[in-house]
Scaffold this active site. Structure first.
Site, PDB file in Angstrom:
ATOM      1  N   HIS A  82     -18.539  17.217  94.478  1.00 53.57           N
ATOM      2  CA  HIS A  82     -16.712  18.171  95.132  1.00 53.57           C
ATOM      3  C   HIS A  82     -16.719  18.961  95.537  1.00 53.57           C
ATOM      4  O   HIS A  82     -17.272  19.343  95.813  1.00 53.57           O
ATOM      5  CB  HIS A  82     -16.476  18.211  93.629  1.00 53.57           C
TER       6      HIS A  82
ATOM      7  N   HIS B 141     -10.663  24.929 101.174  1.00 57.70           N
ATOM      8  CA  HIS B 141      -9.821  24.808  99.955  1.00 57.70           C
ATOM      9  C   HIS B 141      -8.547  25.504  99.955  1.00 57.70           C
ATOM     10  O   HIS B 141      -7.798  26.590 100.160  1.00 57.70           O
ATOM     11  CB  HIS B 141     -10.774  25.096  99.230  1.00 57.70           C
TER      12      HIS B 141
END
Length: 580
Positions: free
Chosen positions: A125, A171
């Site tokens: 992830h 991110h």
């Protein structure tokens, strides 16, 4: 035998003898039974390996090669003239790396010709982050590290750069620094098959407009060329097998309709949450159980009609496995059309809620469809959750933050030591088809005990070689104890503990434990060593996690690993495993 001196104060010192590991009584008795006149020949060793260690397929030639390899490694002269072991040689043989608890050398032994939905897949992830989820750097280095460890699913979050003419990986909505997409793609191309020949799946989180999607398509095609699996159809009746995709790279993402903006971090503030991983090495796995109230259908995602997507054809053809947004609630998307196989995603909290009311339906759904579960948004420190909640319900892609450490990640590493460490582990049959009774596997149902694992912990060694003498205690040698247990379905999970051996670098425990197993096919053996500290939290002394279904019986040398999962050079335990 040497001595160690510890200074307690300016005028007082303590001296401790450094003892070598002593041969356990069980080893002494076995040597007496499988030797003659204090000498173990190749024939004796061969018989011992078959009868005690369970190596039924081992030939005499194999036993001879093992003996020669051991004697050569330990620098005995005239190896080919001396083909015998004495008691101390035999003891060192049992403690050596060639006497591992899992098959050695690692080898893929499961059927790899089934659809991808029949396997647990080693899944990452936010694979590009070097640390926490809000302020760490993005880099290709964590991707390389993950691939070297055998991870097969890499996640990349794609965003436009500031001038909107290139693609960055980062991110979104956080303070994380970006890395160029091309750097990540090149890293994957170079390291994809270092640890395993089986397919690498790249899951893309797409926040791009059509022009940048076209740039991505060009980059991906030029980087991977004939290694890339291009889409020949919008859907699969069944997913292809790992064997058919061997040596290939597969792209999986949703076909977006428009440029997407993330909602994360829109308020411009960054909140740090204290997670389970902040305290030492993380909570016990039993403490990571589902702590959610029963709820209704909380999956608010909706089905997207692929015919309405407007992305360029080159980009569309990249997507070999389409991720779908499912509409309605859990009840709706668990009953999707059986004419095609689906790939869906949900976070850990939605899974925990869903299994409370729809556990068996999720198991049935995952017989044919792919499900990806990812960490909840509050895990800003890159901590992880209990992967067994997903695995026991047939979830293939339990996505983890590989940048972290702690007990949850150790379970992940333990699971994928199975099947030769290739990153694909075949799900047990009961998760793939209905039982003859017509029932679907229910992990909460109390089943009868199938087998009992008996574990004996003899001793440990190697800490004095891998650690400084004051690493654990400034004033004396360490006080080690072992925690050992099972992580699996709820009724199999337990943790036990040895006594603490004081002031000893080579502790001897000689303690035996039993673990009744109802679902051994999903059981992982957990081993942790800690150093007792009367005034503070106990120090970490090593850990490992081993898939029970591949565990070899007999007396074995169990190598220990550090927090991140890297193997120590010298630290190991001598243990015995028996199934009854």
């Amino acid at each position: 035998m040497s001595k160690q001196t510890y200074r307690v104060c300016l005028c007082f010192k303590r001296r401790f003898r450094m003892k070598e590991a002593e041969v356990p009584r069980d080893v002494d008795e076995l040597f007496a039974s499988y030797s003659e006149n204090g000498s173990m020949s190749v024939d004796h060793l061969h018989r011992f390996l078959k009868e005690v260690q369970g190596e039924e397929k081992l030939t005499r030639e194999d036993a001879e090669a093992l003996m020669e390899s051991f004697l050569s490694e330990h620098k005995h002269k005239n190896v080919f003239q001396r083909r015998t072991l004495y008691i101390k040689d035999f003891f060192r043989f049992l403690l050596s790396g060639i006497n591992a608890p899992l098959p050695l050398p690692p080898k893929v032994h499961q059927d790899m010709n089934c659809p991808l939905s029949h396997y647990f897949i080693y899944t990452g992830h936010n694979s590009y982050l070097t640390g926490n989820q809000i302020s760490s750097d993005s880099s290709e280095e964590p991707i390389i590290e993950a691939l070297k460890r055998g991870v097969r699913v890499i996640e990349l979050d794609m965003w436009p750069n500031s001038s909107k003419d290139d693609v960055h990986i980062m991110h979104g909505g956080t303070l994380t620094s970006p890395v160029k997409l091309i750097n990540c793609l090149k890293a994957i191309r170079e390291h994809a098959f270092v640890a395993s020949d089986y397919p690498v799946i790249i899951t893309l989180e797409d926040h791009l407009n059509q022009e940048l999607q076209a740039i991505v398509a060009k980059m991906v095609h030029e980087t991977f060329q004939d290694v890339l699996v291009c889409s020949s159809s919008d859907t699969f009746h069944d997913f292809p097998s790992p064997q058919s995709l061997k040596g290939r790279v597969v792209i999986s993402t949703k076909p977006p309709k428009e440029y997407l903006e993330t909602k994360e971090g829109e308020d411009g503030s960054v909140r740090v949450y204290k997670s389970s991983e902040e305290v030492g090495w993380g909570k016990e796995i039993s403490d990571l159980a589902m702590k959610v109230e029963r709820g209704g259908d909380e999956c608010e995602e909706e089905v997207e009609d692929p015919s309405q997507s407007q992305q360029p054809p080159e980009y569309k053809n990249l997507i070999a496995i389409r991720a779908e947004k499912m509409k309605g609630g859990i009840k709706s998307w668990l009953r999707v059309s059986s004419q095609k196989a689906h790939r869906v995603s949900l976070n850990e909290e939605k899974l925990e809620n869903a299994v409370l009311t729809h556990g068996t339906e999720i198991v049935r759904f995952n017989e044919r469809n792919l499900m990806r579960v990812y960490p909840k948004a509050t895990r800003l420190d890159s901590s992880n959750y209990n992967p067994l909640i997903g695995w026991m319900h047939g979830v293939q892609m339990v996505a983890f933050n590989m940048q972290g450490h702690g007990r949850s990640l150790w379970l992940m590493q333990g699971m994928f030591r199975a099947n030769g460490g290739c990153g694909y582990v075949k799900k047990p049959d009961f998760l793939l088809k209905k039982e003859t009774s017509g029932e679907v596997f229910d992990p909460n149902k109390r089943l009868p005990v199938k087998k009992t694992l008996k574990v004996k912990v003899y001793l440990g060694e190697g800490w004095n070689l891998d650690f400084h003498r004051t690493h654990f205690d400034f004033f004396s040698p360490p006080d080690f104890y072992v925690k050992i247990g099972i992580a699996g379905v709820g009724c199999d999970s337990s943790m036990k503990k040895t006594k603490t051996i004081q002031d000893n670098w080579t502790p001897v425990w000689n303690e035996e434990f039993e673990f009744p197993l109802r679902v051994p096919e999903l059981a992982l053996l957990r081993v942790e060593v800690h150093e007792y500290d009367i005034s503070d939290k106990d120090d970490f002394g090593g850990q490992t996690c081993l898939p029970v279904w591949e565990l070899k019986r007999g007396i074995r040398a169990v190598a220990l690993h550090d927090w991140k999962g890297d193997k120590y050079k010298s630290v190991r335990l001598l243990m015995r495993f028996e199934f009854v």
